[in-house]
Design a protein around this motif. Structure first.
Motif, PDB file in Angstrom:
ATOM      1  N   TYR A 122      -8.868   4.555   1.199  1.00  0.00           N
ATOM      2  CA  TYR A 122      -8.919   4.977   2.621  1.00  0.00           C
ATOM      3  C   TYR A 122      -8.927   6.558   2.596  1.00  0.00           C
ATOM      4  O   TYR A 122      -8.006   6.987   1.792  1.00  0.00           O
ATOM      5  N   TYR A 126       0.862  -1.029   0.193  1.00  0.00           N
ATOM      6  CA  TYR A 126       0.084   0.109  -0.046  1.00  0.00           C
ATOM      7  C   TYR A 126       0.727   1.403   0.042  1.00  0.00           C
ATOM      8  O   TYR A 126       2.138   1.281   0.440  1.00  0.00           O
ATOM      9  N   ARG A 127       0.360   2.440  -0.425  1.00  0.00           N
ATOM     10  CA  ARG A 127       0.867   3.899  -0.497  1.00  0.00           C
ATOM     11  C   ARG A 127       0.012   4.639   0.268  1.00  0.00           C
ATOM     12  O   ARG A 127      -1.096   4.731   0.096  1.00  0.00           O
ATOM     13  N   LYS A 128       0.895   5.119   1.748  1.00  0.00           N
ATOM     14  CA  LYS A 128       0.014   6.175   2.483  1.00  0.00           C
ATOM     15  C   LYS A 128       0.340   7.539   2.194  1.00  0.00           C
ATOM     16  O   LYS A 128       1.737   7.588   1.896  1.00  0.00           O
ATOM     17  N   LEU A 172      -4.843   6.286   1.691  1.00  0.00           N
ATOM     18  CA  LEU A 172      -4.313   5.174   1.432  1.00  0.00           C
ATOM     19  C   LEU A 172      -4.688   4.280   0.200  1.00  0.00           C
ATOM     20  O   LEU A 172      -5.715   4.348  -0.326  1.00  0.00           O
ATOM     21  N   ASP A 178      -4.229   1.245  -2.937  1.00  0.00           N
ATOM     22  CA  ASP A 178      -3.789  -0.181  -2.897  1.00  0.00           C
ATOM     23  C   ASP A 178      -2.661  -0.218  -4.128  1.00  0.00           C
ATOM     24  O   ASP A 178      -2.391   0.734  -4.552  1.00  0.00           O
ATOM     25  N   ILE A 191      -6.907   2.028   9.282  1.00  0.00           N
ATOM     26  CA  ILE A 191      -6.209   2.474   8.073  1.00  0.00           C
ATOM     27  C   ILE A 191      -5.836   1.173   7.024  1.00  0.00           C
ATOM     28  O   ILE A 191      -5.993   1.097   5.872  1.00  0.00           O
ATOM     29  N   ILE A 192      -5.029   0.288   7.815  1.00  0.00           N
ATOM     30  CA  ILE A 192      -4.557  -0.786   7.119  1.00  0.00           C
ATOM     31  C   ILE A 192      -5.354  -2.204   6.896  1.00  0.00           C
ATOM     32  O   ILE A 192      -5.897  -2.358   7.980  1.00  0.00           O
ATOM     33  N   THR A 243      -5.513  12.197   5.009  1.00  0.00           N
ATOM     34  CA  THR A 243      -4.679  10.926   5.069  1.00  0.00           C
ATOM     35  C   THR A 243      -5.102  10.025   4.098  1.00  0.00           C
ATOM     36  O   THR A 243      -6.661   9.903   4.277  1.00  0.00           O
TER      37      THR A 243
END
Length: 285
Positions: free
Chosen positions: A208, A178-180, A199, A201, A283-284, A197
């Motif tokens: 998110y 993932y990329r936050k 998130l 995939d 978040i995850i 913020t």
């Protein structure tokens, strides 16, 4: 770049960098920035105020004139007044002062060394990559923070470089597949205290989103998650309450825009059981 020039930069804690700025529409341009690695960054602010060859040459010409005459004549060389800074001449040097009411002394630099700094800055401006795009107070852009850069440092640098301008600072990190990304907005150079913020995939799809809005001592936090239904190629939006509990899911029926948590098992049987990521606002996945 000669060793002598490098030593001058190290001595005065100066760094010249190419910084990319991304505009709405994903157009990226390059901006050449001078950074003075001290708290108030006054040399960086000064150099960034003179981004063209003619202005730099004019300062060097004034310095050469003073050296040639052997003394400083206020009638022939005027002090330089900027919003945050004043530069004045002596018979052998330039003196930087803050523009506060006391004109606080900052630093004195001998003509020979200051001329070398100006020549290096001029050379850097003329080195690739080039981009002639003008950033002004009507410009909006995003700046992606590097790992070693702080939000406060970059925000201050941008404000001193462009004055009142709108920008967003983005800090990203990879978490497994993932990329936050964390975004902070600034309007006219001042923090909005509005943060997002996100998130993404492995396919680059946002799954998110958290909005944090702080205003006059109050705060509002909104968390959304997104579910993509491949069968109908549609993104569903899921909402969460202040405790992080699932609250409602968007409904495609415009007459009933949302299906609330109490109705989920009846109208969408098994959805939360099959997709546990959407049960709360973590978040995850």
């Amino acid at each position: 770049m000669t060793t002598q020039y490098v030593n001058i930069l190290e001595k005065y804690k100066l760094l010249f960098v190419n910084r990319p700025f991304t505009f709405p529409g994903d157009k990226t341009v390059n901006k050449k920035i001078a950074i003075h690695r001290i708290e108030n960054d006054f040399l960086g602010y000064f150099l960034n105020s003179f981004p063209d060859e003619e202005a730099i040459d004019e300062i060097i010409t004034q310095i050469d004139c003073i050296i040639s005459e052997g003394f400083y004549d206020p009638g022939s060389c005027e002090e330089i007044y900027l919003h945050f800074l004043t530069m004045r001449y002596t018979d052998t040097s330039v003196v930087f002062e803050d523009t506060d009411i006391n004109r606080s002394y900052l630093q004195e630099i001998h003509f020979s060394e200051f001329t070398e700094i100006l020549l290096l800055w001029k050379n850097f401006i003329h080195s690739p990559p080039f981009d002639r795009t003008i950033l002004d107070d009507r410009t909006e852009f995003c700046y992606h923070l590097k790992e070693y850069e702080s939000e406060q440092e970059i925000a201050l640098s941008l404000v001193k470089t462009f004055s009142e301008i709108d920008f967003t600072l983005i800090r990203g990190e990879n978490i497994g597949e993932y990329r936050k990304e964390f975004s902070a907005g600034y309007t006219k150079g001042k923090s909005d205290e509005f943060y997002i913020t996100c998130l993404y995939d492995k396919n680059g799809m946002m799954i998110y989103e958290k909005e944090e809005n702080y205003f006059k001592g109050g705060s509002e936090v909104v968390v959304r998650k997104y579910y993509f239904d491949e069968q109908i190629s549609y993104h569903f939006e899921l909402l969460y309450n202040e405790k992080g509990e699932f609250s409602a899911i968007e409904n495609r029926n415009p007459e009933i825009p949302y299906i609330y948590a109490s109705e989920m098992d009846l109208l969408c049987p098994g959805f939360l059981a099959k997709n546990p990521y959407y049960k709360n606002s973590d978040i995850i996945p």
